[in-house]
Scaffold this active site. Structure first.
Site, PDB file in Angstrom:
ATOM      1  N   ASP A 220       1.027  -1.097  -0.057  1.00 35.91           N
ATOM      2  CA  ASP A 220       0.231   0.025  -0.009  1.00 35.91           C
ATOM      3  C   ASP A 220       1.146   1.125  -0.116  1.00 35.91           C
ATOM      4  OD1 ASP A 220      -2.342   1.211  -0.134  1.00 35.91           O
ATOM      5  OD2 ASP A 220      -2.418   1.578   2.104  1.00 35.91           O
TER       6      ASP A 220
ATOM      7  N   ASP B 183      -2.932  -5.157  -4.683  1.00 37.44           N
ATOM      8  CA  ASP B 183      -2.188  -3.968  -5.113  1.00 37.44           C
ATOM      9  C   ASP B 183      -0.663  -4.425  -5.068  1.00 37.44           C
ATOM     10  OD1 ASP B 183      -4.679  -2.457  -4.552  1.00 37.44           O
ATOM     11  OD2 ASP B 183      -4.148  -1.303  -2.997  1.00 37.44           O
TER      12      ASP B 183
ATOM     13  N   ASP C 292     -11.897   1.394   5.232  1.00 35.18           N
ATOM     14  CA  ASP C 292     -10.801   1.570   4.342  1.00 35.18           C
ATOM     15  C   ASP C 292      -9.606   2.601   4.845  1.00 35.18           C
ATOM     16  OD1 ASP C 292     -11.912   0.135   1.984  1.00 35.18           O
ATOM     17  OD2 ASP C 292     -13.147   1.724   1.691  1.00 35.18           O
TER      18      ASP C 292
END
Length: 400
Positions: free
Chosen positions: A120, A158, A352
């Site tokens: 991330d 990701d 989130d």
């Protein structure tokens, strides 16, 4: 994996019991979704985030039984089990427990592995292993825990859509990006050969990378040795868009493996008829040799959120967007031989992160409140997801 506990026996108040009795079995995750193959039966439902039960109890005690039943139904729907910050010993023990529990129930677990170094881009969900060697040791522990029992592995959300080079974390030589590819390939080479394991690699979502951009990343990361890839993890893109994106990526991978150039492949922005014609004329890879895919439908029932034009310096449309709904229920029956499953990869109801949308905060300016930290239960968002589910979660929409 975030700590989860079962509903305590003490939480058997008449109000919650009444709410539970209204949850149809299919909505509560007991659908008979049969997959192809002898080892796959139904998708696994892990113990829910305790916050779901706390919220359901509070709603039921206040007489909001339909809302309470909706939260329970959401919590009882098959979804992924996340691993990311455990020690090798902890992840091995937990993975072993999950796959054994799933096998005992004749269900197929989905394991979301989220521990790659620099994950991330060190933002809201930052963390991960400190070094490549540490990551490999962690993956080895996952492999020992899973053993020969069936499992679907959603490998490192990701990790490929957001490489170190994409967020300014790399040096001029691309050292960290090269390490990222090495780490993902190691995980594929370690986990895919396990007797019952299917590994899927990251593509981001249809609004991020074009097909011609993500396919070379997938190939470099070892998708040729994996079962396939996944799309829309923790995002809100529609089922139609995600399915089409997956179809295009699978076709392009086959085209490149047969000697073509990814730059020639149609992407998700082409007119669909033109893309379909191109695929018919150029992709000769037999269907049985093409890569499979899965999608995340946990929160895409109403599609992505679009912020009012010019309202925010950075709208962060991926971060706790308002007024979204649960999407299609998880299933192993998609009607497409390349489309292995619709999954709830993201745990719906978990935040989130702290969404500031380019402002100084501390409140989320779209919600007028401070959002919970990433992974924490978000009651307001959870209720939105239930009420606005498409298709409806319980056959109706609760109202105030």
């Amino acid at each position: 994996m975030r700590r989860r506990t079962a509903l305590p026996s003490l939480v058997s108040a008449a109000a919650l019991a009444a709410a539970l009795l209204t949850v149809p079995a299919a909505a509560a995750g007991h659908q008979e979704d049969r997959a192809q193959g002898p080892s796959a039966t139904r998708l696994y439902t892990p113990p829910a985030n305790p916050g779901a039960y706390d919220q359901a109890l509070a709603l039921a005690r206040s007489g909001r039984f339909a809302d309470a039943a909706g939260i329970v139904a959401m919590a009882h729907t098959p979804q992924a089990v996340w691993y990311g910050d455990q020690t090798p010993a902890e992840v091995e023990a937990s993975a072993r427990k999950v796959v054994r529990d799933a096998a005992r129930k004749r269900t197929l677990p989905v394991l979301a592995l989220y521990n790659v170094p620099g994950r991330d881009c060190s933002n809201y969900s930052g963390g991960g292993a400190s070094t490549t060697a540490e990551y490999k040791e962690w993956i080895d522990a996952v492999a020992r825990g899973v053993g020969d029992r069936p499992a679907m592995v959603v490998l490192e959300p990701d990790s490929l859509a957001l490489l170190p080079a994409d967020c300014g974390q790399d040096d001029a030589q691309g050292t960290k990006t090269a390490a990222r590819y090495e780490e993902v390939r190691y995980a594929v080479d370690t986990l895919e050969p396990l007797a019952g394991t299917r590994v899927y690699l990251d593509t981001g979502h249809p609004g991020w990378h074009g097909v011609e951009s993500i396919v070379p990343r997938l190939l470099r990361a070892g998708v040729g040795e994996a079962t396939g890839f996944y799309t829309n993890a923790s995002n809100y893109r529609t089922e139609e868009d995600s399915h089409w994106y997956g179809t295009l990526i699978s076709s392009c991978i086959g085209y490149v493996q047969d000697g073509g150039d990814a730059a020639a492949c149609p992407n998700q922005y082409w007119p669909k008829a033109d893309a379909e014609n191109w695929l018919k004329e150029n992709v000769t890879t037999p269907l049985e040799k093409r890569k499979h895919f899965v999608t995340d439908t946990s929160r895409n029932g109403l599609g992505p959120w679009t912020a009012p034009p010019g309202k925010y310096p950075d709208a962060q449309d991926w971060c706790n967007p308002p007024a979204r709904g649960l999407g299609d229920r998880p299933t192993l029956n998609t009607g497409d031989p390349l489309y292995d499953a619709k999954l709830w990869i993201k745990i719906p109801g978990e935040s989130d992160g702290l969404c500031l949308r380019g402002t100084e905060g501390p409140e989320d300016p779209e919600r007028g409140m401070v959002d919970p930290a990433a992974g924490h239960w978000f009651p307001e968002q959870a209720l939105e997801l239930v009420r606005l589910a498409e298709p409806p979660l319980l056959g109706h929409r609760p109202v105030d």
